[in-house]
Write an enzyme that holds these catalytic residues in place. Structure first.
Site, PDB file in Angstrom:
ATOM      1  N   ARG A  85       4.452 -11.608   1.200  1.00 59.02           N
ATOM      2  CA  ARG A  85       4.032 -10.277   0.588  1.00 59.02           C
ATOM      3  C   ARG A  85       4.906  -9.182   0.836  1.00 59.02           C
ATOM      4  O   ARG A  85       5.104  -8.422   0.128  1.00 59.02           O
ATOM      5  CB  ARG A  85       2.423  -9.950   1.225  1.00 59.02           C
ATOM      6  CG  ARG A  85       2.082  -8.628   0.222  1.00 59.02           C
ATOM      7  CD  ARG A  85       0.409  -8.665   0.602  1.00 59.02           C
ATOM      8  NE  ARG A  85       0.311  -8.196   2.152  1.00 59.02           N
ATOM      9  CZ  ARG A  85      -1.091  -8.035   2.742  1.00 59.02           C
ATOM     10  NH1 ARG A  85      -2.081  -8.467   2.014  1.00 59.02           N
ATOM     11  NH2 ARG A  85      -0.787  -7.609   3.841  1.00 59.02           N
TER      12      ARG A  85
ATOM     13  N   LYS B  76       2.652  -3.134  -0.689  1.00 64.11           N
ATOM     14  CA  LYS B  76       1.986  -2.478   0.412  1.00 64.11           C
ATOM     15  C   LYS B  76       3.036  -1.649   1.016  1.00 64.11           C
ATOM     16  O   LYS B  76       3.982  -1.791   1.865  1.00 64.11           O
ATOM     17  CB  LYS B  76       1.635  -3.602   1.525  1.00 64.11           C
ATOM     18  CG  LYS B  76       0.992  -3.084   2.701  1.00 64.11           C
ATOM     19  CD  LYS B  76       0.399  -4.474   3.405  1.00 64.11           C
ATOM     20  CE  LYS B  76      -0.164  -4.041   4.746  1.00 64.11           C
ATOM     21  NZ  LYS B  76      -1.574  -3.073   4.660  1.00 64.11           N
TER      22      LYS B  76
ATOM     23  N   GLU C  91     -11.534  -1.569  -3.835  1.00 65.07           N
ATOM     24  CA  GLU C  91     -11.244  -1.977  -2.437  1.00 65.07           C
ATOM     25  C   GLU C  91     -11.780  -0.842  -1.530  1.00 65.07           C
ATOM     26  O   GLU C  91     -11.858   0.406  -2.174  1.00 65.07           O
ATOM     27  CB  GLU C  91     -10.099  -2.427  -2.059  1.00 65.07           C
ATOM     28  CG  GLU C  91      -9.102  -1.479  -2.176  1.00 65.07           C
ATOM     29  CD  GLU C  91      -7.537  -2.115  -1.983  1.00 65.07           C
ATOM     30  OE1 GLU C  91      -7.337  -2.947  -1.225  1.00 65.07           O
ATOM     31  OE2 GLU C  91      -6.374  -1.511  -2.429  1.00 65.07           O
TER      32      GLU C  91
HETATM   33  N1  PMP Z   1      -6.595  -3.251   1.059  1.00 59.48           N
HETATM   34  C1  PMP Z   1      -5.568  -2.251   1.828  1.00 59.48           C
HETATM   35  C2  PMP Z   1      -5.508  -1.053   1.040  1.00 59.48           C
HETATM   36  C3  PMP Z   1      -5.081  -2.509   3.067  1.00 59.48           C
HETATM   37  O1  PMP Z   1      -4.212  -1.593   3.385  1.00 59.48           O
HETATM   38  C4  PMP Z   1      -5.324  -3.669   3.513  1.00 59.48           C
HETATM   39  C5  PMP Z   1      -4.541  -4.293   4.854  1.00 59.48           C
HETATM   40  N2  PMP Z   1      -4.981  -3.272   5.943  1.00 59.48           N
HETATM   41  C6  PMP Z   1      -6.347  -4.517   2.998  1.00 59.48           C
HETATM   42  C7  PMP Z   1      -6.835  -4.478   1.673  1.00 59.48           C
HETATM   43  C8  PMP Z   1      -6.516  -6.110   3.772  1.00 59.48           C
HETATM   44  O2  PMP Z   1      -5.323  -6.976   3.556  1.00 59.48           O
HETATM   45  P1  PMP Z   1      -4.853  -7.953   4.569  1.00 59.48           P
HETATM   46  O3  PMP Z   1      -6.159  -9.031   4.698  1.00 59.48           O
HETATM   47  O4  PMP Z   1      -3.994  -8.520   4.270  1.00 59.48           O
HETATM   48  O5  PMP Z   1      -4.976  -7.244   5.975  1.00 59.48           O
END
Ligand code: PMP
Length: 289
Positions: free
Chosen positions: A51, A150, A183
């Protein structure tokens, strides 16, 4: 004090510095990851590194190390800090440039790996579940800013986090421009309705979470019906159970949304089962993944 891996070397945290002309600072131009170490094992390292490289590629940012070299950097950082349970934060910035926005004048990215600890939510919330609100601010449109990057620019999330904190809660669920649930500020969201585990699809404007994918994988392996599909805030509020997933959050039950109770107001059986699976698969005898 933690030891930082920076551009190929281990340095003390006070020597780990970037320039005030770094475009990561000036413009949020760069990307990052958040990764957990459980019992000395780096959880889902390959998925996180993939990622990171995808985020960088979408930013036309070339990381000057191979994915295997970055994996070694992560391992070195963990070893140097002697921590069996930690949080790793790889950060790639556009690097040093002038005060103009043009990224192509920045010649060399800064590549940093911070190894530290993280505790996002108070421990007791894992037993009680938590309250969240519906954000007033929409999730930034995915056509304007690809949510699968990200990036170091988290202002949409930070402004929403301010809404949440001012409302006295830890998280807020954001809707996208189509009015579907997207989200939270740092977590993905799931609901359970009539035994089915449902989470918004990637085109709902989400960061496709590694923990989210792990939960879907566990559902498939253990025969819990699951699907990725769009739903509205009304559906979420009428769900039997709601939970959040994230690297820092792990799996967190949501018992109230905007003061409306979900189910019986306590973490439900499917959420507890999934958290149990998570604990087993990150526990001491868990296999490498
Ligand atoms: N959505 C956002 C906006 C995030 O920043 C994150 C990570 N903190 C997640 C979802 C969750 O992703 P992950 O399970 O890969 O940490």
């Amino acid at each position: 004090m933690p030891t930082i891996w920076m551009n190929g070397q281990l340095v003390s945290d006070k020597d780990a510095k970037v320039s005030v002309f770094d475009h990561g600072l000036l413009y949020g131009d760069g990307c990052f990851e958040g990764i957990r170490v459980y019992n000395g094992r780096i959880f889902k390292m390959t998925a996180h590194l993939e990622r990171l490289y995808n985020s960088a590629e979408k930013l036309t940012l070339k990381i000057p190390y191979t994915i295997e070299q970055m994996a070694d950097a992560l391992r070195e950082g963990v070893e140097a800090n002697g921590t069996a349970n930690a949080y790793i934060r790889p950060v790639v910035t556009r690097g040093y440039g002038n005060l103009g926005i043009n990224p192509f004048q920045c010649e060399k990215p800064e590549v940093i790996v911070i190894t530290a600890t993280i505790q996002l939510y108070p421990q007791e919330l894992y037993a009680t579940g938590m309250k969240i609100i519906t954000a007033k601010r929409p999730r930034v449109d995915r056509r304007a800013l690809d949510p699968s990057i990200k990036s170091l620019n988290y202002l949409n999330n930070i402004l929403t986090k301010i809404e949440a904190v001012k409302a006295g809660v830890h998280e807020a669920v954001m809707l996208n421009s189509e009015g579907n649930v997207s989200e939270c500020t740092g977590d993905n969201i799931f609901m359970i309705k009539d035994g089915e585990v449902i989470t918004p699809p990637p085109d709902a404007g989400i960061l496709v979470g590694i923990t989210r994918n792990f939960v879907l994988q566990v559902c498939r392996e253990t025969g819990i019906p699951c699907s990725e599909r769009n739903f509205k805030i009304e559906d979420l509020k009428a769900a039997d159970e709601v939970f959040l997933t994230g690297t820092a959050a792990e799996i967190m039950s949501v018992t109230h949304i905007d003061d409306l109770q979900i189910g019986d107001g306590t973490p439900g059986p499917v959420t507890r089962r999934l958290l149990g699976e998570f604990r087993t698969r990150t526990g001491e005898n868990a296999p490498e993944d």
